[in-house]
Design an enzyme around this catalytic site. Structure first.
Site: not given
Length: 566
Positions: A42, A115, A152
């Site tokens: 990430e 994200k 994540c």
């Protein structure tokens, strides 16, 4: 069959050019190993976490240049798909950036995913800089496989308790053959097992194999342990990369199963990680090593009191940087025992560390004399005790300034919690190695350091010695504090335990409940709570510490100073 290279790299926040170079080298290795896909962590382009650098236009321009360099490099390896993490601009209202995953291939961006779940708790503050991505799943065909992609936190809400949306469910509906998750998951005690539980559980529930790629390395307080892994629905975690080191590894993925690059079954992955004390040792050593390297230090200095805290700090520093790059300074006063001075000498001899002696008795006497002359009152009691600590802190800072060494502070979590430390004295320094270890853990880790070395690095006399600041005649820590085995259990509840459900914290809750069953115990617990509360101002001014536990002082525990707690 899909050949996938996971690139678990030690990337530096803000070093765009350096990060690009490391990523390109890993991609070239992947190409040599005939991989179809390489997966980075990430925000791999800029490193995790850049904080308010994301608000600086020059930094964002460097990110753009870095992305252009990655695209150019991908054009030179046209058969390879690159999964990278980077900030990207948003459109419309809200924050100006997304925390994005991009797939590059042949010089072009084939896919971009923003994200969705932005953590804003404990040490995380992503909503400060990023806008959540839309509630959509992104899947890309690579070779003969449909690859689903997550970033994540998007994979951490499969139980549905923390956020209103569950990106994993949305991705399952898109029916990929494989889920790739890129992560920057900082390490603490029990974190590896927590990752396995969450992602192997999601793999089982949704019938989807998962490849989880993490970064490695120390960044300020945080340490990332790597430990990237692969999970299958029926078998659970079937592969794990190395911990605390870079690891670039190519796997085969075929018919829902992971294999090594040569087609063999991966080695079995133990359910339990390394033992607690060995985890602490490796985490702290890597944390110091990277902190010093990234900040431009090659050597460190430690005040050596002859006590357990400075002894453990010296031993860990010697392991991280090599004994030739560690200096100890012993600063005896009129209250220092000869045993403490001798123990410091023996410790540094065992470690191969240079030890300098800088007596402070005359300096203390001079300060005391001038204080009385100026203010008409003798210097005694706590002011005289703190003066000794502050003189020692000043001497160490002088050494740091004169010779360019990073000063390591030596306070442990128990003392920092209750303020049993002197501001501008033993709190001086650029980094604390043991500030997230309770005092009982300091003793346990010291014993482990000796066992790991196979010899007595930290003298047994230091381990057996009753803790004392040696700032007054006959002074003992228990004169000011509850015994550490009692204090530490109360602190685990006060600082961490009300939020956590680990067996350790359940035991602390039970211990405190028993303690509070009588009036004296209730008074002790209340006293500890009060000490923790009124010493927040000291912690706010203390150096950063290497985090090893789920809730550490610093950004992970944000409390007001001027407030009424009790």
């Amino acid at each position: 069959m899909l050949r996938i290279t996971l690139a678990q790299l030690n990337l530096t926040v803000g070093d765009i050019e350096g990060n690009v170079a490391r990523m390109v080298a890993a991609a070239q290795q992947a190409a040599r190993e005939q991989a179809d896909l390489i997966v980075f962590s990430e925000l791999s382009l800029c490193g995790y976490y850049p904080g308010d650098l994301l608000e600086e236009s020059a930094f964002l321009q460097r990110i753009d240049a870095g992305m252009a360099a990655l695209q150019q490099a991908s054009a030179a390896l046209p058969q390879l798909h690159w999964v990278v993490g980077a900030p990207t601009p948003t459109q419309g209202p809200g924050k100006k950036l997304h925390n994005s995953l991009l797939v590059l291939q042949g010089g072009a961006v084939r896919l971009q995913y923003a994200k969705q779940l932005l953590p804003t708790y404990n040490i995380f503050d992503e909503r400060r800089h990023f806008e959540p991505g839309p509630d959509v799943a992104k899947v890309l065909r690579i070779g003969n496989a449909q690859v689903g992609l997550l970033v994540c936190e998007d994979g951490w809400n499969d139980h549905g308790a923390d956020y209103a949306t569950n990106p994993f469910e949305r991705l399952r509906d898109a029916a990929p053959d494989l889920v790739v998750s890129i992560n920057a998951s900082p390490s603490h005690l029990g974190k590896r097992e927590q990752r396995h539980q969450i992602f192997a559980g999601a793999s089982r529930r949704h019938g989807l194999p998962v490849l989880y790629v993490n970064q490695v390395g120390g960044h300020d307080q945080l340490v990332y342990d790597g430990a990237s892994f692969a999970a299958e629905p029926d078998a659970g975690v079937v592969f794990e990369a190395a911990r605390f080191v870079e690891d670039v590894r190519t796997l085969q993925f075929d018919n829902g199963h992971f294999r090594t690059a040569d087609g063999a079954a991966p080695a079995p992955v133990p359910a339990e990680g390394i033992p607690t004390m060995e985890f602490y040792r490796q985490q702290i050593v890597l944390g110091l090593k990277d902190y010093a390297r990234r900040c431009g230090f090659t050597q460190v200095v430690v005040g050596s009191s002859g006590g357990i805290d400075s002894a453990l700090t010296l031993a860990l520093a010697a392991q991280a940087l090599g004994p030739d790059n560690v200096v100890g300074v012993t600063m005896p006063s009129r209250y220092s025992s000869s045993g403490s001075v001798d123990d410091s000498a023996q410790l540094c001899q065992n470690l191969g560390v240079r030890l300098h002696t800088h007596p402070i008795a005359e300096l203390v006497a001079g300060y005391a004399q001038q204080f009385e002359a100026s203010f008409g009152q003798p210097l005694a009691g706590l002011p005289l005790e703190n003066l000794q600590a502050r003189i020692r802190g000043t001497v160490l800072m002088e050494y740091s300034n004169a010779f360019g060494h990073l000063l390591l502070t030596t306070g442990n979590k128990s003392e920092i919690a209750v303020g049993y430390c002197t501001l501008y004295g033993d709190t001086n320094g650029g980094l604390g190695l043991i500030g997230d270890l309770y005092k009982t853990e300091v003793f346990a880790l010291s014993r482990h350091v000796n066992a790991h070395a196979g010899r007595e690095l930290i003298p047994q006399a230091i381990i057996d010695k009753e803790p004392s600041a040696e700032l007054a005649p006959g002074q003992r820590d228990v004169d000011s504090l509850p015994p550490y085995p009692v204090l530490d259990e109360v602190l685990k509840l006060v600082i961490e335990g009300e939020r956590l459900s680990t067996p350790e914290h359940a035991a602390a809750r039970a211990f405190v409940a028993q303690l509070e069953s009588d009036e004296a115990g209730r008074a002790l617990v209340q006293r500890v709570r009060s000490m923790v509360a009124r010493n927040e101002y000291k912690r706010r001014q203390a150096p950063p510490i290497v985090r090893v536990r789920p809730r550490a002082f610093g950004s992970g525990r944000q409390m007001p100073i001027a407030a009424r707690y009790v």
